[in-house]
Design an enzyme around this catalytic site. Structure first.
Site, mmCIF file in Angstrom:
data_model
loop_
_atom_site.group_PDB
_atom_site.id
_atom_site.type_symbol
_atom_site.label_atom_id
_atom_site.label_comp_id
_atom_site.label_asym_id
_atom_site.label_seq_id
_atom_site.Cartn_x
_atom_site.Cartn_y
_atom_site.Cartn_z
ATOM 1 N N HIS A 117 0.845 -1.198 0.000
ATOM 2 C CA HIS A 117 0.000 0.000 0.000
ATOM 3 C C HIS A 117 0.884 1.252 0.000
ATOM 4 C CE1 HIS A 117 -3.560 2.460 1.289
ATOM 5 N NE2 HIS A 117 -2.617 3.161 1.892
ATOM 6 N N GLU A 118 1.902 1.249 0.849
ATOM 7 C CA GLU A 118 2.777 2.422 0.942
ATOM 8 C C GLU A 118 3.629 2.588 -0.316
ATOM 9 O OE1 GLU A 118 2.399 4.630 3.070
ATOM 10 O OE2 GLU A 118 1.092 3.533 4.430
ATOM 11 N N HIS A 121 1.748 4.295 -2.948
ATOM 12 C CA HIS A 121 1.745 5.753 -2.802
ATOM 13 C C HIS A 121 2.980 6.359 -3.464
ATOM 14 C CE1 HIS A 121 -1.772 6.478 -0.396
ATOM 15 N NE2 HIS A 121 -1.353 5.774 0.636
ATOM 16 N N GLU A 180 -6.003 7.115 -1.483
ATOM 17 C CA GLU A 180 -6.030 5.950 -0.600
ATOM 18 C C GLU A 180 -6.603 4.734 -1.312
ATOM 19 O OE1 GLU A 180 -5.071 5.109 2.594
ATOM 20 O OE2 GLU A 180 -3.880 6.928 2.417
#
Length: 252
Positions: A117-118, A121, A180
């Site tokens: 997930h990070e 980003h 997100e």
């Protein structure tokens, strides 16, 4: 203009999703800002000495980073001593994970959910996108060019706001709901390509939801403006078929 790209709106496309983005910061400058911010965090925040946890973080982080390609990335994964169940990403491949989230990740696949997930980003350049949005709002026309070209205090302040660096704000990017959700979606693909079962992501978010409800506190910054709720988990489940196909392909 110090390597900054000043182009029209819709100057870039997010990887995997094809979403149009406005980016006024080039990737080299973005990576430098991320490095400076990460160095400050490491000076101000204790780093965990847990060998086992650190080894797992490095293993999982490197596996996922190996399936992505982003310019100027110097991947670094650091485990910080903090009870707050958070994680964060900074441009240039800087990923921080708090020890407080490990009780919720529980497994390698759970940790892979967080790291993927990070990393999503980072690859989608959400930090530069947010910083560009703030610049467009707070600085206009020739003032924008002057601020970027001179690396003035205005630029530094905007960077700090965009990357959420500050004792009161914390170290999480204040991502939008769109970003997100995009990180959720792309993160599933990354963990699958790295050989982690993406169906395990649902279990992680369910545990995070239970933890959040159990403490009776507001959602931590890791969740930003997109609350962890049944709707988010349902959206992740809708993304799973593609991720499962990627996972099965990676295992062949």
């Amino acid at each position: 203009m110090s390597g900054v790209l000043l182009t029209v709106a819709g100057c870039a496309t997010a990887p995997e999703t094809g979403r149009r983005q406005v980016l006024l910061i080039d990737s080299a400058q973005e990576a430098q800002l991320g490095l400076q911010s990460f160095q400050k965090i490491k000076r101000d925040t204790p780093v965990s000495r847990d060998r086992q946890a650190n080894a797992q973080l490095q293993s999982v982080g490197r596996r996922i980073a190996s399936v992505v390609n982003i310019p100027h990335a110097d991947w670094e994964f650091v485990l910080f001593e903090s009870d707050e169940p958070n994680a964060f990403a900074l441009p240039g491949g800087k990923i921080g994970v708090n020890t407080g989230i490990l009780a919720i990740t529980q497994t390698e696949a759970g940790l892979a959910t967080v790291i993927a997930h990070e990393i999503a980003h980072v690859t989608a350049r959400h930090g530069a996108e947010r910083m560009s949005q703030d610049m467009l709002v707070q600085v206009g026309g020739t003032a924008l060019t002057a601020a970027l070209g001179s690396q003035s205090s205005v630029t530094r302040d905007l960077a700090m706001q965009a990357y959420g660096i500050g004792t009161e704000v914390g170290v999480m990017l204040p991502y939008s709901r769109t970003q997100e959700l995009e990180a959720d979606r792309v993160g599933l693909l990354y963990m699958a390509r790295a050989g982690f079962d993406p169906t395990e992501a649902v279990g992680f978010w369910e545990r995070f939801q239970a933890e959040n409800r159990g403490t009776g506190t507001r959602n931590p910054e890791f969740l930003s403006t997109h609350p962890l709720d049944d709707a988010r988990i349902a959206q992740i489940q809708r993304f799973l078929p593609q991720a499962i196909a990627e996972y099965e392909a990676a295992r062949r």
